[in-house]
Motif scaffolding. Structure first.
Motif, mmCIF file in Angstrom:
data_model
loop_
_atom_site.group_PDB
_atom_site.id
_atom_site.type_symbol
_atom_site.label_atom_id
_atom_site.label_comp_id
_atom_site.label_asym_id
_atom_site.label_seq_id
_atom_site.Cartn_x
_atom_site.Cartn_y
_atom_site.Cartn_z
ATOM 1 N N ASP A 1 72.098 25.626 35.899
ATOM 2 C CA ASP A 1 72.534 26.084 34.575
ATOM 3 C C ASP A 1 71.387 26.169 33.582
ATOM 4 O O ASP A 1 71.588 26.435 32.388
ATOM 5 N N TYR B 1 80.493 12.748 33.502
ATOM 6 C CA TYR B 1 81.943 12.592 33.354
ATOM 7 C C TYR B 1 82.404 12.918 31.940
ATOM 8 O O TYR B 1 83.570 13.253 31.731
ATOM 9 N N ARG C 1 80.832 15.319 30.281
ATOM 10 C CA ARG C 1 80.584 16.755 30.187
ATOM 11 C C ARG C 1 81.623 17.567 30.966
ATOM 12 O O ARG C 1 82.071 18.630 30.503
ATOM 13 N N TYR C 2 82.009 17.076 32.150
ATOM 14 C CA TYR C 2 82.921 17.828 33.022
ATOM 15 C C TYR C 2 84.139 16.975 33.360
ATOM 16 O O TYR C 2 84.054 16.037 34.154
ATOM 17 N N ASP D 1 86.704 17.929 35.080
ATOM 18 C CA ASP D 1 87.223 18.313 36.390
ATOM 19 C C ASP D 1 86.353 17.692 37.494
ATOM 20 O O ASP D 1 85.145 17.944 37.560
ATOM 21 N N GLN E 1 84.027 20.024 39.331
ATOM 22 C CA GLN E 1 82.818 20.375 38.594
ATOM 23 C C GLN E 1 81.793 19.236 38.642
ATOM 24 O O GLN E 1 80.581 19.466 38.736
ATOM 25 N N GLN E 2 82.291 18.017 38.578
ATOM 26 C CA GLN E 2 81.403 16.851 38.671
ATOM 27 C C GLN E 2 80.674 16.849 40.016
ATOM 28 O O GLN E 2 79.452 16.653 40.078
ATOM 29 N N PHE F 1 78.020 19.570 40.129
ATOM 30 C CA PHE F 1 76.837 19.215 39.342
ATOM 31 C C PHE F 1 75.990 18.189 40.084
ATOM 32 O O PHE F 1 74.756 18.304 40.148
#
Length: 605
Positions: free
Chosen positions: A343, A361, A363-364, A366, A369-370, A373
């Motif tokens: 990103d 956790y 930031r995301y 879901d 998504q974690q 990342f």
């Protein structure tokens, strides 16, 4: 003298002889004292010069072996001189005298062992390494030369044996009759010898393992487990993701990354049958949930279990399993420099731990998504290494530190390779007690179903009750104290993301961290007492030669809970070590040492 006329002649003669004998003895004692004092002072000067230059020079073996060998030649000469000054009939005689004798004998052992370490181990190894380019351990175009350390296999093995013998000699010095200042000096020398022996032993084993690990004789597949210390398991944290790494004739490439959630999906039965001793303590969860692999504090079992689990799910039979954590990634980033994520964000050594184990956790929300990342960050760090960023010495230092801290673990499917790994820190074995040291394990697991372990800080201390008859079989008691502190904000329930607190999903109040601990007592030790400050009870089980105490405690935000265990045994051990679960805090070294308190009040000017 007038008074002497009172004595009979034969007695006067005997008195004169006795006087001469006493005078001669005093003269010999004086000469002996002066001789030992002078030679000891000179030897000490040689050892001081070695101490000031050895650590830096030994480290230089991995960066510039040629210059290191030149400096080590000088240090080896200093070691030989120190040994010669503390050897010979006069010094041997002095070692037999009361009180001062044990002090001199200990000093002699240190000088002799220093000579053995320098002249029989470090210097020959440095000369052998002179023709080896350590920069070959730095990838070029994604490839490392498999045979870069081949020339060191035999020299390193010989050097490791000599270094081990020298370290053992210093370790075996009886500290009981020594005065305080000398005890401290011998302990410091022992630490240096142990560190040197460990470094050389690691180099020896690496030189033996590296060619085949890099695929010199055919392609290899390795599974890399990335543990997450924000959710504790005994050896670090949940195995949150798994990366497939391939090697073939030195070429190294990264394969697919899969999350523990993916690998655990639809697993209703254990992938293998675990021994009864394990299931009595942990149930079957380590064989049903990929996350729980390292709940068992023995990586020789966990590695094999990961191999079977991964094969059952993917059909791929890997050749070995490695485990790391985000702290290890931060050490690697210290060597490679910051990396750019997909990103566009940069990940650096100083923020990797907080971002990967906490910030992600926030930031995301879901989990998918974690996981993505986490996988991207881990892949970016490894890719930076494979591109050859940073120095070989920097990368070696990063992995060495990770190994010392029990954060880098390895298992091999090849029995021969596994035997080379055995008994090393990176093999992740259970603590083993020997004649000198009682070793125990303090293994911590999250019971909240959360990422609250990030906020937990364990403080462990050990202490013996007495030191009488050190080195001899005697009944001794060893006390373990564990304090667990939750540093989460007092309003954690409302201010932290629910994925971090667990949101009470498993019955623990949000913000509170539930810890399930397993204390593995030293071999042969039995429980005297066990208690917690909140009144929690203990379950007792037996695993191999270890008595295992299991407890569960809830630690509320800004609060602490204490655990105290006293154990005893008839043992010769007068030192102790505790292996503690590595945490997200790199400043907490996961090995705690203790030695018997010395009661001697003698001083040496």
């Amino acid at each position: 003298m007038p008074g002497s006329q009172i004595l009979p002649p034969q007695m006067r003669t005997a008195g004169h002889v006795l006087a001469w004998v006493l005078a001669g003895a005093l003269l010999v004692g004086f000469v002996l004292t002066v001789w030992v004092g002078v030679t000891g002072a000179l030897a000490y000067q040689h050892l001081s010069r070695i101490q000031s230059g050895a650590a830096k020079t030994v480290t230089a073996l991995t960066t510039d072996p040629v210059s290191a060998a030149a400096e080590l030649t000088s240090l080896a000469d200093e070691a030989s001189a120190a040994k010669e000054l503390t050897s010979g009939p006069v010094w041997d005689l002095a070692c037999l005298t009361p009180w001062i004798g044990p002090q001199l004998a200990a000093f002699h052992t240190v000088t002799s062992s220093t000579d053995e370490l320098m002249n029989d181990s470090v210097l020959p190894l440095a000369k052998a390494a002179g023709g080896v380019s350590m920069d070959g351990l730095r990838p070029v175009g994604g490839r490392l030369e498999p045979g870069v350390l081949s020339a060191l296999v035999e020299p390193a093995q010989t050097a490791a044996e000599s270094a081990k013998a020298a370290a053992k000699a210093v370790h075996d010095i009886d500290r009981t009759p020594l005065v305080g200042v000398l005890v401290k000096a011998v302990d410091q020398a022992g630490d240096v010898f142990t560190q040197s022996a460990t470094f050389i032993d690691a180099l020896s084993r690496t030189s033996q393992l590296l060619p085949d690990m890099l695929g010199q004789n055919g392609e290899r597949n390795y599974l890399i487990l990335v543990q997450n210390n924000a959710e504790w398991r005994s050896l670090g944290g949940i195995s949150g993701s798994a990366i497939l790494l391939r090697t073939n004739n030195g070429a190294v490439s990264l394969g697919a990354t899969q999350s523990a959630t993916e690998l655990s999906r639809d697993t209703t039965q254990p992938v293998v049958d675990l021994p009864a001793g394990i299931t009595e303590i942990y149930g079957t969860k380590p064989a049903r949930y990929f996350h729980n692999l390292t709940q068992i504090p023995d990586f020789s079992i966990d590695g094999a279990l990961a191999h079977d689990f991964f094969q059952a799910k993917t059909g791929v039979a890997v050749d070995g399993v490695l485990a790391i954590d985000p702290v290890v990634l931060s050490y690697m980033l210290s060597a490679t420099g910051p990396v750019t994520l997909p990103d566009g964000e940069q990940l650096a050594a100083n923020d990797a731990v907080s971002l990967l184990m906490n910030g992600v956790y926030e930031r995301y929300p879901d989990p998918a998504q974690q996981d993505a990342f986490f996988a991207a960050a881990t892949g970016a760090v490894f890719q930076a290494f494979l591109e050859g960023r940073g120095s070989a010495s920097g990368f070696i230092s990063a992995l060495s530190r990770a190994g010392d801290e029990h954060r880098l673990l390895m298992w091999s499917a090849d029995p021969g390779e596994q035997s080379i790994l055995a008994d090393t820190t990176i093999a992740g074995p259970l603590p083993q007690t020997d004649e000198h040291t009682a070793r125990l394990g303090v293994y911590l697991n999250d019971g909240t179903g959360s990422k609250m372990s990030y906020y937990l800080h364990p403080k462990v201390s050990l202490g013996w009750d007495a030191c009488q008859a050190a080195g001899q079989n005697a009944m001794r008691q060893l006390a373990l104290n564990l304090d667990l502190t939750n540093s989460a904000p007092a309003d954690a329930a409302s201010t932290l993301p629910t994925y971090i607190t667990g949101n009470g999903a498993y019955g623990t109040a949000p913000g509170t961290a539930m810890v399930v601990g397993n204390i593995y007592l030293p071999d042969g030790f039995s429980v005297v007492s066990a208690e917690t400050t909140n009144g929690a009870s203990f379950a007792e089980a037996q695993y191999g030669s270890h008595t295992v105490l299991t407890f569960g405690v809830d630690v509320a935000p800004q609060q602490s809970v204490g655990v105290s265990v006293v154990a005893r045994a008839v043992t010769t051990a007068s030192e102790a070590e505790a292996f503690v679960t590595p945490t997200a805090d790199a400043s907490l070294f996961p090995v705690v040492h203790a030695a018997c308190a010395r009661t001697s009040t003698a001083t040496l000017q």
